[in-house]
Design an enzyme around this catalytic site. Structure first.
Site, PDB file in Angstrom:
ATOM      1  N   GLU A 178       0.824  -1.219   0.000  1.00 50.26           N
ATOM      2  CA  GLU A 178       0.000   0.000   0.000  1.00 50.26           C
ATOM      3  C   GLU A 178       0.857   1.267   0.000  1.00 50.26           C
ATOM      4  O   GLU A 178       0.525   2.247  -0.666  1.00 50.26           O
ATOM      5  CB  GLU A 178      -0.899  -0.020   1.249  1.00 50.26           C
ATOM      6  CG  GLU A 178      -1.996   1.016   1.234  1.00 50.26           C
ATOM      7  CD  GLU A 178      -2.934   0.820   2.419  1.00 50.26           C
ATOM      8  OE1 GLU A 178      -3.498  -0.283   2.569  1.00 50.26           O
ATOM      9  OE2 GLU A 178      -3.099   1.777   3.202  1.00 50.26           O
ATOM     10  N   ASP A 179       1.959   1.244   0.718  1.00 50.91           N
ATOM     11  CA  ASP A 179       2.685   2.504   0.973  1.00 50.91           C
ATOM     12  C   ASP A 179       4.109   2.560   0.430  1.00 50.91           C
ATOM     13  O   ASP A 179       4.801   3.555   0.659  1.00 50.91           O
ATOM     14  CB  ASP A 179       2.732   2.765   2.495  1.00 50.91           C
ATOM     15  CG  ASP A 179       1.348   3.032   3.065  1.00 50.91           C
ATOM     16  OD1 ASP A 179       0.478   3.507   2.306  1.00 50.91           O
ATOM     17  OD2 ASP A 179       1.133   2.763   4.252  1.00 50.91           O
TER      18      ASP A 179
END
Ligand SMILES: Nc1nc2c(ncn2[C@@H]2O[C@H](COP(=O)(O)OP(=O)(O)O)[C@@H](OP(=O)(O)OP(=O)(O)O)[C@H]2O)c(=O)[nH]1
Length: 229
Positions: free
Chosen positions: A101-102
């Protein structure tokens, strides 16, 4: 298994079986002391190193800008220390839960390094960043009841760690109203996870109560007026 002075005394039959597995236990004063397989520990450390490198340039949003890796470590620690989770794939999933996600990490990379089970957990807890903020937040609520047991564990611990962080110190620029909005949204996600791990759920309930947010003790959709007690 009877407990004695902090370690387990195994019945003879189990002790004999374990004698063939020196990687799982050693004997101390006649007591078998169970340990994780060295392979499991090496795997966890390798996973931790992978996550640390991936998040190495990132910081949390708190005013102290603490290292981002504190969060995945905190989530894994909650699972092991408070949730009683010993499934290594779940602990790996916790350490890796924000990498896709990051960071630039891909799911294929996760699978190549750590296998299909860990990939699946990470995939299930990864938000689709192509969606708008509001869509992502709605999607988490809608999806929570349908993810695997393993992913539910990671999500519970993730929410617990973020909520505790918010009580400790809100991110820069977050008003008290925004903090409360996060608590209320987290409650809706956690409602979809209830029945997964009672210890983690009780810990979340206590944290939410600090902000006056009441988490029911079971999934609201399962509580019906006509259901027997
Ligand atoms: N409480 C807290 N949160 C911080 C901090 N630094 C980064 N975060 C992250 O911020 C996210 C919550 O902030 P939001 O504004 O609601 O969401 P967003 O970052 O996904 O846009 C969480 O993401 P997430 O882990 O993906 O979880 P989730 O909120 O999507 O479940 C949390 O991990 C911090 O110092 N304190």
């Amino acid at each position: 298994m009877e407990e004695q002075e902090g370690c387990y005394k195994l019945p003879a039959v189990e002790r004999n079986a374990l004698l063939n597995r020196p990687d799982f236990c050693h004997f101390n004063g006649g007591h078998a002391v169970l340990e994780k397989s060295p392979n499991d520990l090496a795997l966890l450390l390798r996973t931790l190193q992978f996550a640390t490198l991936k998040h190495s340039t990132q910081r949390r949003k708190d005013p102290e800008k603490t290292p981002y890796i504190n969060h995945p470590i905190g989530v894994a620690n909650i699972l092991a220390s408070e949730g009683g989770v010993t499934d290594v794939a779940v602990l790996q999933g916790a350490l890796l839960h924000d990498t896709v996600e990051d960071t630039n990490t891909t799911l294929d990379e996760i699978e190549n390094h750590f296998g299909a089970s860990v990939r699946r957990i990470v995939e299930e807890v990864t938000d689709n960043k192509a969606l708008s903020y509001d869509e992502r937040k709605r999607h988490q609520i809608a999806r929570a009841p349908f993810v695997s047991y393993e992913a539910k564990l990671v999500k519970l611990a993730d929410k617990l760690h973020n909520l505790r962080d918010l009580l400790r110190c809100a991110p820069e620029g977050w008003s008290p109203e925004r903090v409360l909005t996060y608590f209320e949204w987290a409650k809706k996600v956690v409602e979809g996870l209830l029945g997964t791990n009672l210890d983690l759920e009780e810990a979340i309930r206590l944290v939410m109560a600090r902000k006056g947010v009441v988490l029911p003790s079971d999934r609201p959709s399962l509580l019906r007026d006509d259901s027997p007690l």
